[in-house]
Design an enzyme around this catalytic site. Structure first.
Site, PDB file in Angstrom:
ATOM      1  N   LYS A  42       0.844  -1.210   0.000  1.00  0.00           N
ATOM      2  CA  LYS A  42       0.000   0.000   0.000  1.00  0.00           C
ATOM      3  C   LYS A  42       0.876   1.256   0.000  1.00  0.00           C
ATOM      4  CE  LYS A  42      -0.092  -0.412   4.988  1.00  0.00           C
ATOM      5  NZ  LYS A  42      -0.630  -1.261   6.057  1.00  0.00           N
ATOM      6  N   ARG A 100      -9.757  -0.708  15.202  1.00  0.00           N
ATOM      7  CA  ARG A 100      -9.495   0.167  14.077  1.00  0.00           C
ATOM      8  C   ARG A 100     -10.483  -0.209  12.989  1.00  0.00           C
ATOM      9  NH1 ARG A 100      -3.605   0.397  11.179  1.00  0.00           N
ATOM     10  NH2 ARG A 100      -4.484  -1.431  10.179  1.00  0.00           N
ATOM     11  N   TYR A 108      18.904  29.640   7.953  1.00  0.00           N
ATOM     12  CA  TYR A 108      17.910  30.446   8.660  1.00  0.00           C
ATOM     13  C   TYR A 108      18.226  30.529  10.149  1.00  0.00           C
ATOM     14  CZ  TYR A 108      14.873  30.468   4.562  1.00  0.00           C
ATOM     15  OH  TYR A 108      14.363  30.663   3.319  1.00  0.00           O
ATOM     16  N   MET A 134      13.583  24.313   3.157  1.00  0.00           N
ATOM     17  CA  MET A 134      12.600  23.576   2.363  1.00  0.00           C
ATOM     18  C   MET A 134      13.248  22.683   1.302  1.00  0.00           C
ATOM     19  SD  MET A 134       9.300  24.953   0.217  1.00  0.00           S
ATOM     20  CE  MET A 134       8.619  25.863   1.577  1.00  0.00           C
TER      21      MET A 134
END
Ligand SMILES: *Cc1c(COP(=O)(O)O)cnc(C)c1O
Length: 347
Positions: free
Chosen positions: A40, A134, A250, A298
């Site tokens: 999956k 679940r 940063y 990022m």
């Protein structure tokens, strides 16, 4: 170019032989049961088509996906009758689609059983909830006429805490055995990767490893059996020299104590290299271990290459990504370390 097209600066180095070796090891550790494969979520982010092809070549027959759309992606690669859709038919359209491709839904509720019957029915699997609370039928649901009328291939349940030694494992085992006595089925399945290590009572006819196929080690018993499969790699985009007192990235979260040579690596939190690795992660170039400096941004991570004077712009470096150690170091789960790697990686 659409934004999620892989860029050549990032790649996932995938060891397909290690993937196959891991499946063989898990199949052997499953004793008399056969191992299937949970593929999956794009095979935990590795790339589902190549994964299924490699596992089928190794001898794997049973594949588990979450959605009908995920079954559709692989049904030309394997016998579609051996693909199980774990979430079951969520809608009537889902039921029709699963039936049309010849895959099996995993029936998780009485409503899903009726939906499958209304779509024409046929072989299916059943999930019974033995304590994870679940997805899945309750033990009482097993005697419902809509469930009794199903043509059940795999009667499965899912362990909540197989990575721990807790009494829940045993009580789930007992309920699963009770379910086996209650509902007709061809094969029974309980164990995920960690469950395989719990011993042969947990094996039934078929096991369903996912994590350990891809290099995850959820229990010590699997150490030494499982090989690392993926290594995220990225290009060095720029090299620079800095001096004492210079801050990096940063908020200058790292400040140089003396002259150093640093490199900008093309990988950042948008790629799944999360900010938890700021001032904490490592990249590798051959024998050299390159500490991450300052804040991960990022699309860029800065590393110290003072120890590797030969490294140049364009060279590639590898993130340290051995799953058990990386999980320990970051606090991320081994599952997250696999599935969060972004679409910019060429696979
Ligand atoms: C994901 C999944 C698995 C595989 O579990 P791992 O812990 O990754 O080995 C097995 N069974 C079900 C029902 C799952 O959802």
């Amino acid at each position: 170019m659409p934004p999620d097209t892989p860029v050549s600066a990032l790649s996932l180095d995938i060891d397909w032989h290690a993937l196959q070796a891991n499946w063989r090891a898990l199949d052997r550790l499953s004793g008399e049961a056969r191992a299937g494969a949970a593929v999956k979520a794009n095979a935990y982010g590795i790339g589902v088509r190549k994964t299924v092809a490699a596992l089928a070549e190794a001898g794997c027959r049973d594949f588990f996906v979450a959605y009908a759309s995920e079954a559709d992606e692989i049904c030309d690669l394997t016998d579609s009758a051996s693909i199980s859709v774990l979430h079951g038919p969520l809608t009537d359209e889902d039921a029709r689609q699963i039936r049309a491709m010849g895959a099996k839904p995993v029936v998780n509720s009485v409503l899903q059983a009726q939906r499958w019957r209304d779509a024409g029915g046929g072989p299916c699997d059943v999930m019974v909830d033995t304590g994870i609370n679940r997805l899945g039928l309750t033990m009482e649901d097993l005697s419902h006429e809509a469930i009794r009328a199903l043509d059940v291939d795999i009667l499965m349940s899912h362990l909540a805490s197989a990575d721990e030694d807790v009494s829940l494992n045993r009580s789930q085992l007992e309920r699963w055995n009770a379910a086996r006595a209650q509902l007709q089925h061809r094969r029974a399945s309980l164990a995920n990767s960690a469950g395989i290590a719990l011993g042969k009572q947990y094996h039934g006819d078929l096991t369903r490893p996912g994590l350990s196929l891809y290099g995850g080690v959820p229990r010590v018993e699997l150490e030494g059996e499982i090989r690392q499969v993926i290594i995220p790699q990225a290009a060095i985009m720029q090299v620079r020299e800095i001096g004492e007192g210079d801050g990096i990235g940063y908020n200058s979260m790292f400040r140089a104590a003396g002259p150093m040579r640093i490199a900008a690596v093309a990988m950042g939190y948008a790629d799944g290299y999360l900010r938890c690795w700021s001032n904490a992660g490592f990249f590798c170039a051959g024998e050299h271990r390159l500490p991450v400096l300052g804040r991960v941004s990022m699309d860029i991570t800065m590393v110290d290459i003072s120890s590797a004077p030969d490294l140049r712009e364009g060279d590639r470096v590898s993130a340290e990504w051995a799953l058990p150690a990386a999980s320990e170091a970051s606090g991320l789960s081994q599952y997250e370390l696999l599935t969060l790697l972004g679409r910019r990686f060429a696979r």
